[in-house]
Design an enzyme around this catalytic site. Structure first.
Site, short mmCIF file in Angstrom:
data_model
loop_
_atom_site.label_atom_id
_atom_site.label_comp_id
_atom_site.label_asym_id
_atom_site.label_seq_id
_atom_site.Cartn_x
_atom_site.Cartn_y
_atom_site.Cartn_z
N HIS A 1 0.82 -1.22 0.00
CA HIS A 1 0.00 0.00 0.00
C HIS A 1 0.85 1.27 0.00
O HIS A 1 0.31 2.37 -0.09
CB HIS A 1 -0.99 0.00 1.18
CG HIS A 1 -0.38 0.24 2.52
ND1 HIS A 1 -0.05 -0.78 3.40
CD2 HIS A 1 -0.05 1.39 3.17
CE1 HIS A 1 0.43 -0.27 4.51
NE2 HIS A 1 0.45 1.05 4.40
N ASP B 1 -0.02 -7.74 1.64
CA ASP B 1 0.46 -6.35 1.67
C ASP B 1 1.99 -6.33 1.69
O ASP B 1 2.62 -6.02 2.70
CB ASP B 1 -0.12 -5.64 2.89
CG ASP B 1 0.13 -4.14 2.89
OD1 ASP B 1 0.51 -3.61 1.82
OD2 ASP B 1 -0.05 -3.50 3.94
N SER C 1 4.57 2.22 8.21
CA SER C 1 4.22 1.16 7.26
C SER C 1 5.40 0.79 6.39
O SER C 1 6.17 1.64 5.95
CB SER C 1 3.06 1.61 6.36
OG SER C 1 1.83 1.45 6.98
#
Length: 260
Positions: free
Chosen positions: A73, A120, A212
């Site tokens: 992402h 992811d 992230s």
């Protein structure tokens, strides 16, 4: 080991999505280290930072002289990777910035649904090879999946407070422990796949906005990529969720070998 979870979306997942059961979760774009402290400078030599211009968007992990792992992402149209960085406000001696040549998301990652956290994971191919040394070097990929209770280190430049955001200038680290899959599933009913692993601590140490794509390193081996978690971050009963590296080693190695 190394075999990714199946790509197919199960009907019950679609039902949960339809019912809004994903509310209250966040895919941390750019995801912080809560209850951590400043890392010893360059103690995490594989740590990468993804930038669009001067804006930090995500963390990453160096896994080869031209390869960085991050969360799927985190993909952008045009961005760069910084290696050897500690303080974002000053240029560190080993710091180097390299443009991204190619972003390769896992083929099963669902770009169309921002609340689907499955698969992811993404490989970034750098335009040029990194200059490796003691302060910039790849991390080893885990050969075995992590053990419950295993101590691990998380790191990043993400916010150190939640829900209010306060971003540090220096790389922060914290210690967390691997949760059992059952405990992880109880924390996030119906949302955990075999390609995910949870880690947290009783004091609320956690990753958050800005972290992230960063590493979960256990005994010197990369076991996870920061993916998602609760909002606000840092709830002991709601651990951080990481892409489980041991389920993707075959894809990682095959992708790198085919493009080197």
């Amino acid at each position: 080991m190394g075999r990714p979870p199946p790509c197919a979306i199960q009907p019950w997942i679609l039902l949960l999505l339809f019912m809004g059961a994903w509310a209250g979760l966040t895919r941390a774009q750019g995801s912080k280290i809560l209850e951590g402290r400043e890392c010893i400078p360059h103690s995490q030599p594989w740590q990468a930072a993804l930038f669009q211009g001067e804006r930090l968007i995500c963390g990453g992990v160096l896994v080869g002289d031209r390869w960085v792992l991050t969360a799927a992402h985190c993909k952008k149209q045009k961005y760069s990777v910084r290696l050897g960085d500690h303080s974002l406000q000053s240029r560190d001696q080993p710091e180097q910035e390299i443009q991204v040549a190619q972003s390769i998301q896992h083929p099963c990652y669902n770009n169309s649904n921002p609340e689907d956290h499955s698969h992811d994971i993404m490989l970034i191919r750098l335009q040029n090879s990194a200059n490796l040394g003691d302060k910039v070097k790849p991390v080893q990929l885990a050969n075995l999946c992590p053990k419950v209770g295993q101590k691990c280190i998380i790191s990043g430049w993400g916010t150190v407070t939640s829900p209010q955001e306060n971003f540090p200038n220096t790389l922060n680290c914290a210690e967390v422990k691997i949760y059992s899959q059952n405990k992880c599933e109880r924390a996030y009913p119906g949302k955990i796949t075999e390609g995910m692993v949870c880690a947290g601590s009783s004091n609320g140490a956690d990753t958050c906005q800005g972290d992230s794509g960063g590493p979960l390193v256990c005994d010197g081996m990369l076991q996870g990529i920061t993916s998602w978690g609760s909002d606000p971050c840092g709830k002991p009963e709601k651990p951080g969720v990481y892409t489980k590296i041991c389920r993707y080693t075959t894809w990682i190695k095959k992708t790198m070998d085919n493009r080197d």
